[in-house]
Design a protein around this motif. Sequence first.
Motif, short mmCIF file in Angstrom:
data_model
loop_
_atom_site.label_atom_id
_atom_site.label_comp_id
_atom_site.label_asym_id
_atom_site.label_seq_id
_atom_site.Cartn_x
_atom_site.Cartn_y
_atom_site.Cartn_z
N ILE A 5 0.83 -1.20 0.00
CA ILE A 5 0.00 0.00 0.00
C ILE A 5 0.87 1.26 0.00
N ALA A 6 0.37 2.28 -0.66
CA ALA A 6 1.02 3.59 -0.65
C ALA A 6 -0.05 4.65 -0.52
N VAL A 7 0.24 5.66 0.28
CA VAL A 7 -0.69 6.77 0.48
C VAL A 7 -0.05 8.01 -0.14
N MET A 8 -0.81 8.67 -1.02
CA MET A 8 -0.30 9.84 -1.73
C MET A 8 -1.31 10.98 -1.58
N GLU A 9 -0.80 12.21 -1.66
CA GLU A 9 -1.66 13.39 -1.59
C GLU A 9 -1.38 14.29 -2.77
N ASP A 10 -2.43 15.02 -3.18
CA ASP A 10 -2.29 15.90 -4.34
C ASP A 10 -1.99 17.35 -3.97
N GLY A 11 -1.93 17.68 -2.68
CA GLY A 11 -1.66 19.05 -2.26
C GLY A 11 -2.90 19.93 -2.24
N HIS A 12 -4.06 19.35 -2.58
CA HIS A 12 -5.31 20.10 -2.59
C HIS A 12 -6.37 19.43 -1.72
N GLY A 13 -5.92 18.55 -0.80
CA GLY A 13 -6.85 17.92 0.13
C GLY A 13 -7.36 16.55 -0.30
N PHE A 14 -6.87 16.02 -1.41
CA PHE A 14 -7.30 14.71 -1.86
C PHE A 14 -6.20 13.68 -1.60
N THR A 15 -6.58 12.54 -1.03
CA THR A 15 -5.64 11.46 -0.75
C THR A 15 -5.93 10.28 -1.67
N LEU A 16 -4.90 9.79 -2.31
CA LEU A 16 -4.98 8.62 -3.18
C LEU A 16 -4.26 7.48 -2.49
N VAL A 17 -4.98 6.40 -2.26
CA VAL A 17 -4.39 5.21 -1.66
C VAL A 17 -4.22 4.19 -2.79
N LEU A 18 -3.00 3.73 -2.97
CA LEU A 18 -2.72 2.71 -3.99
C LEU A 18 -2.52 1.39 -3.28
N SER A 19 -3.25 0.37 -3.68
CA SER A 19 -3.14 -0.96 -3.08
C SER A 19 -2.72 -1.95 -4.15
N SER A 20 -1.79 -2.82 -3.79
CA SER A 20 -1.38 -3.87 -4.72
C SER A 20 -2.49 -4.91 -4.83
N MET A 21 -2.76 -5.29 -6.06
CA MET A 21 -3.70 -6.36 -6.30
C MET A 21 -3.05 -7.68 -5.93
N PRO A 22 -3.80 -8.59 -5.38
CA PRO A 22 -3.22 -9.92 -5.13
C PRO A 22 -2.67 -10.50 -6.43
N THR A 23 -1.53 -11.14 -6.38
CA THR A 23 -0.90 -11.65 -7.60
C THR A 23 -1.79 -12.65 -8.33
N SER A 24 -2.69 -13.30 -7.65
CA SER A 24 -3.59 -14.24 -8.31
C SER A 24 -4.57 -13.54 -9.25
N LEU A 25 -4.74 -12.21 -9.07
CA LEU A 25 -5.66 -11.45 -9.92
C LEU A 25 -4.96 -10.70 -11.03
N ASP A 26 -3.66 -10.51 -10.94
CA ASP A 26 -2.93 -9.64 -11.86
C ASP A 26 -3.26 -9.87 -13.33
N GLU A 27 -3.23 -11.09 -13.79
CA GLU A 27 -3.39 -11.35 -15.22
C GLU A 27 -4.84 -11.32 -15.67
N ASP A 28 -5.76 -11.66 -14.80
CA ASP A 28 -7.15 -11.78 -15.21
C ASP A 28 -7.99 -10.55 -14.91
N TYR A 29 -7.56 -9.70 -14.01
CA TYR A 29 -8.41 -8.60 -13.57
C TYR A 29 -8.25 -7.37 -14.45
N ARG A 30 -9.35 -6.77 -14.81
CA ARG A 30 -9.37 -5.50 -15.52
C ARG A 30 -10.49 -4.65 -14.92
N TYR A 31 -10.27 -3.35 -14.85
CA TYR A 31 -11.35 -2.46 -14.46
C TYR A 31 -12.42 -2.49 -15.55
N PRO A 32 -13.67 -2.21 -15.20
CA PRO A 32 -14.72 -2.18 -16.23
C PRO A 32 -14.38 -1.19 -17.34
#
Length: 121
Positions: A36-63
């Motif tokens: 996990i990584a927590v990032m901020e844009d400097g304007h009050g918005f926080t973006l949290v990036l989470s690693s997908m489980p490796t079992s999903l990497d190849e098959d998973y796509r966002y809609p």
Amino acid sequence: MKLNHMNLCVTDLSEAIMFFQSLFDFQLIEQKGTAIAVMEDGHGFTLVLSSMPTSLDEDYRYPKDFHIGFYMDTKTEVDEFHKKLEAFGTASGHVPKMMRGGYTLYFSALNGILFEVTCFC
């Protein structure tokens, strides 16, 4: 009410951190290993990036229509972002153009996530 954070699952955490730092000026606030990584844009918005489980990497796509949108103030800023994107090595295959009332660039990155950069000017 104000949206203050979002969790985005990514297949490569290091790549996503560099992507958001380099292109969108997010700052890394905290990182917990490769999970996990927590990032901020400097304007009050926080973006949290989470690693997908490796079992999903190849098959998973966002809609198909899922996307992340960023607004800019001028057409020049959108054009400059497009140049920055290409210099970063993420060729969009598209150029910004007028559509649906805005000057817009769409591109895919981070294993198929759709991004929109728009100016309503």
